[in-house]
Design a protein around this motif. Structure first.
Motif, PDB file in Angstrom:
ATOM      1  N   LYS A   1      24.315 -11.310 -29.323  1.00  0.00           N
ATOM      2  CA  LYS A   1      23.201 -11.618 -30.212  1.00  0.00           C
ATOM      3  C   LYS A   1      23.293 -13.052 -30.731  1.00  0.00           C
ATOM      4  O   LYS A   1      22.290 -13.778 -30.773  1.00  0.00           O
ATOM      5  CB  LYS A   1      23.177 -10.629 -31.379  1.00  0.00           C
ATOM      6  CG  LYS A   1      21.974 -10.799 -32.296  1.00  0.00           C
ATOM      7  CD  LYS A   1      22.044  -9.840 -33.462  1.00  0.00           C
ATOM      8  CE  LYS A   1      21.951  -8.401 -33.004  1.00  0.00           C
ATOM      9  NZ  LYS A   1      21.884  -7.465 -34.159  1.00  0.00           N
ATOM     10  N   HIS A   2      24.505 -13.474 -31.113  1.00  0.00           N
ATOM     11  CA  HIS A   2      24.694 -14.844 -31.583  1.00  0.00           C
ATOM     12  C   HIS A   2      24.366 -15.852 -30.482  1.00  0.00           C
ATOM     13  O   HIS A   2      23.747 -16.881 -30.731  1.00  0.00           O
ATOM     14  CB  HIS A   2      26.130 -15.049 -32.075  1.00  0.00           C
ATOM     15  CG  HIS A   2      26.358 -14.577 -33.476  1.00  0.00           C
ATOM     16  ND1 HIS A   2      26.507 -13.230 -33.799  1.00  0.00           N
ATOM     17  CD2 HIS A   2      26.455 -15.254 -34.649  1.00  0.00           C
ATOM     18  CE1 HIS A   2      26.697 -13.113 -35.102  1.00  0.00           C
ATOM     19  NE2 HIS A   2      26.678 -14.319 -35.641  1.00  0.00           N
ATOM     20  N   ARG A   3      24.779 -15.541 -29.284  1.00  0.00           N
ATOM     21  CA  ARG A   3      24.533 -16.460 -28.165  1.00  0.00           C
ATOM     22  C   ARG A   3      23.037 -16.543 -27.841  1.00  0.00           C
ATOM     23  O   ARG A   3      22.502 -17.627 -27.605  1.00  0.00           O
ATOM     24  CB  ARG A   3      25.321 -16.011 -26.935  1.00  0.00           C
ATOM     25  CG  ARG A   3      25.124 -16.943 -25.735  1.00  0.00           C
ATOM     26  CD  ARG A   3      26.062 -16.591 -24.599  1.00  0.00           C
ATOM     27  NE  ARG A   3      25.834 -17.422 -23.443  1.00  0.00           N
ATOM     28  CZ  ARG A   3      26.271 -18.660 -23.302  1.00  0.00           C
ATOM     29  NH1 ARG A   3      26.970 -19.233 -24.281  1.00  0.00           N
ATOM     30  NH2 ARG A   3      26.024 -19.351 -22.196  1.00  0.00           N
ATOM     31  N   VAL A   4      22.358 -15.404 -27.840  1.00  0.00           N
ATOM     32  CA  VAL A   4      20.916 -15.398 -27.576  1.00  0.00           C
ATOM     33  C   VAL A   4      20.172 -16.186 -28.640  1.00  0.00           C
ATOM     34  O   VAL A   4      19.277 -16.992 -28.343  1.00  0.00           O
ATOM     35  CB  VAL A   4      20.392 -13.947 -27.503  1.00  0.00           C
ATOM     36  CG1 VAL A   4      18.863 -13.923 -27.510  1.00  0.00           C
ATOM     37  CG2 VAL A   4      20.923 -13.252 -26.265  1.00  0.00           C
ATOM     38  N   HIS A   5      20.545 -15.963 -29.895  1.00  0.00           N
ATOM     39  CA  HIS A   5      19.903 -16.677 -30.997  1.00  0.00           C
ATOM     40  C   HIS A   5      20.118 -18.181 -30.858  1.00  0.00           C
ATOM     41  O   HIS A   5      19.178 -18.976 -31.060  1.00  0.00           O
ATOM     42  CB  HIS A   5      20.473 -16.187 -32.327  1.00  0.00           C
ATOM     43  CG  HIS A   5      19.869 -16.862 -33.523  1.00  0.00           C
ATOM     44  ND1 HIS A   5      18.610 -16.560 -33.997  1.00  0.00           N
ATOM     45  CD2 HIS A   5      20.348 -17.851 -34.335  1.00  0.00           C
ATOM     46  CE1 HIS A   5      18.350 -17.303 -35.055  1.00  0.00           C
ATOM     47  NE2 HIS A   5      19.375 -18.099 -35.272  1.00  0.00           N
ATOM     48  N   ARG A   6      21.316 -18.585 -30.498  1.00  0.00           N
ATOM     49  CA  ARG A   6      21.627 -20.003 -30.341  1.00  0.00           C
ATOM     50  C   ARG A   6      20.860 -20.617 -29.170  1.00  0.00           C
ATOM     51  O   ARG A   6      20.385 -21.745 -29.248  1.00  0.00           O
ATOM     52  CB  ARG A   6      23.137 -20.188 -30.155  1.00  0.00           C
ATOM     53  CG  ARG A   6      23.587 -21.643 -30.207  1.00  0.00           C
ATOM     54  CD  ARG A   6      25.095 -21.765 -30.247  1.00  0.00           C
ATOM     55  NE  ARG A   6      25.702 -21.245 -29.026  1.00  0.00           N
ATOM     56  CZ  ARG A   6      26.386 -20.113 -28.962  1.00  0.00           C
ATOM     57  NH1 ARG A   6      26.549 -19.375 -30.061  1.00  0.00           N
ATOM     58  NH2 ARG A   6      26.915 -19.699 -27.816  1.00  0.00           N
ATOM     59  N   LEU A   7      20.737 -19.871 -28.087  1.00  0.00           N
ATOM     60  CA  LEU A   7      20.043 -20.389 -26.913  1.00  0.00           C
ATOM     61  C   LEU A   7      18.539 -20.546 -27.154  1.00  0.00           C
ATOM     62  O   LEU A   7      17.915 -21.470 -26.611  1.00  0.00           O
ATOM     63  CB  LEU A   7      20.266 -19.456 -25.710  1.00  0.00           C
ATOM     64  CG  LEU A   7      21.669 -19.432 -25.119  1.00  0.00           C
ATOM     65  CD1 LEU A   7      21.760 -18.372 -24.028  1.00  0.00           C
ATOM     66  CD2 LEU A   7      22.044 -20.798 -24.542  1.00  0.00           C
ATOM     67  N   LEU A   8      17.969 -19.658 -27.968  1.00  0.00           N
ATOM     68  CA  LEU A   8      16.524 -19.704 -28.195  1.00  0.00           C
ATOM     69  C   LEU A   8      16.115 -20.704 -29.256  1.00  0.00           C
ATOM     70  O   LEU A   8      14.946 -21.097 -29.307  1.00  0.00           O
ATOM     71  CB  LEU A   8      16.020 -18.309 -28.598  1.00  0.00           C
ATOM     72  CG  LEU A   8      16.053 -17.237 -27.514  1.00  0.00           C
ATOM     73  CD1 LEU A   8      15.589 -15.904 -28.072  1.00  0.00           C
ATOM     74  CD2 LEU A   8      15.186 -17.636 -26.321  1.00  0.00           C
ATOM     75  N   GLU A   9      17.050 -21.132 -30.102  1.00  0.00           N
ATOM     76  CA  GLU A   9      16.716 -22.086 -31.142  1.00  0.00           C
ATOM     77  C   GLU A   9      16.697 -23.491 -30.567  1.00  0.00           C
ATOM     78  O   GLU A   9      17.650 -23.908 -29.903  1.00  0.00           O
ATOM     79  CB  GLU A   9      17.718 -22.003 -32.298  1.00  0.00           C
ATOM     80  CG  GLU A   9      17.525 -20.798 -33.187  1.00  0.00           C
ATOM     81  CD  GLU A   9      16.140 -20.743 -33.784  1.00  0.00           C
ATOM     82  OE1 GLU A   9      15.704 -21.765 -34.366  1.00  0.00           O
ATOM     83  OE2 GLU A   9      15.487 -19.692 -33.686  1.00  0.00           O
TER      84      GLU A   9
END
Length: 239
Positions: free
Chosen positions: A6-14
């Motif tokens: 979840k942290h990685r997805v959030h970071r990639l989408l920001e």
């Protein structure tokens, strides 16, 4: 494990993350291509020849925007502002950028529920709104919002002044011109179109006064319109 993903997805989408820069470029290019496709579809011979490709591209775009939105809602709890699994996600979903993301694909599904030609035309209009998704990736949009905040009092004053002048001039024009050309200046709202283009000093020529009194009012409105914008510009330069 799930938390790390979840942290990685959030970071990639920001926007702004080095690892997600290629995702940013892909989304921006997809938005630009979508707006281009909407414009080209209005050219009848292009639409007739490439309608199949336009349909395939639209379905691909909707799939990408849908997945992007779902992933953003799922991973938004990483942000402390939306930490709560339910209320946090609901707060995220009503933020301006999240609403824009939703409107980028939601109208595509409406004809499945409401098979109406008017709905189809509205969907075509909403597709053009996808360009608003660029706000997430543009620093100039932040600058524009900051300028609006700083100048909100001046903008409100100008808007109120224009609306008062528009209402007064349109009412006067209706009173003196209605009998002379009832087909064009049939009401005060109809006269407001004349007032708007006259105040903006563009004058499309589709509606103009023919009586001496109407011409006098029109001349005064043109000068007031120029003076109003000049006054606003002068006060802005002094500050």
């Amino acid at each position: 494990m799930s938390s790390g993903i979840k942290h990685r997805v959030h970071r990639l989408l920001e926007p702004g993350d080095d690892e997600g820069k290629y995702i940013d470029i892909f989304i921006v290019c997809l938005i630009i291509l979508n707006v281009t496709a909407v414009i080209l579809e209005t050219v009848w011979w292009i639409n007739a020849r490439f309608s199949y490709f336009f349909d395939v591209f639209e379905m691909f775009s909707v799939a990408v925007f849908t997945v992007e939105y779902v992933l953003r809602v799922w991973s938004c709890t990483v942000d402390p502002r939306f930490r709560d699994p339910i209320r946090g996600r609901l707060r995220f979903m009503v933020t301006p950028l999240a609403v824009v993301d939703l409107l980028a694909f939601l109208p595509f599904y409406l004809p499945l529920l409401l098979p109406d030609t008017r709905v189809l035309r509205a969907v075509r209009l909403f597709r053009l709104f996808r360009i608003m998704k660029l706000a997430r990736y543009s620093e100039s949009v932040d600058l524009f919002v900051d300028v609006l905040r700083m100048k909100k009092d001046e903008l409100l004053l100008v808007f109120v002044s224009i609306m008062i002048l528009l209402l007064v001039s349109s009412t006067l024009m209706y009173e003196v011109e209605h009998d002379a050309q009832p087909d064009k200046i049939s009401s005060i709202p109809a006269a407001m179109w004349w007032g708007l283009v006259t105040l903006a000093t563009v004058g499309y020529g589709d509606m103009f006064p023919v009586t001496p009194a109407g011409k006098l009012i029109g001349s005064v409105v043109v000068m007031l319109g120029i003076g109003l914008f000049a006054l606003h510009r002068g006060s802005s330069e002094e500050k």
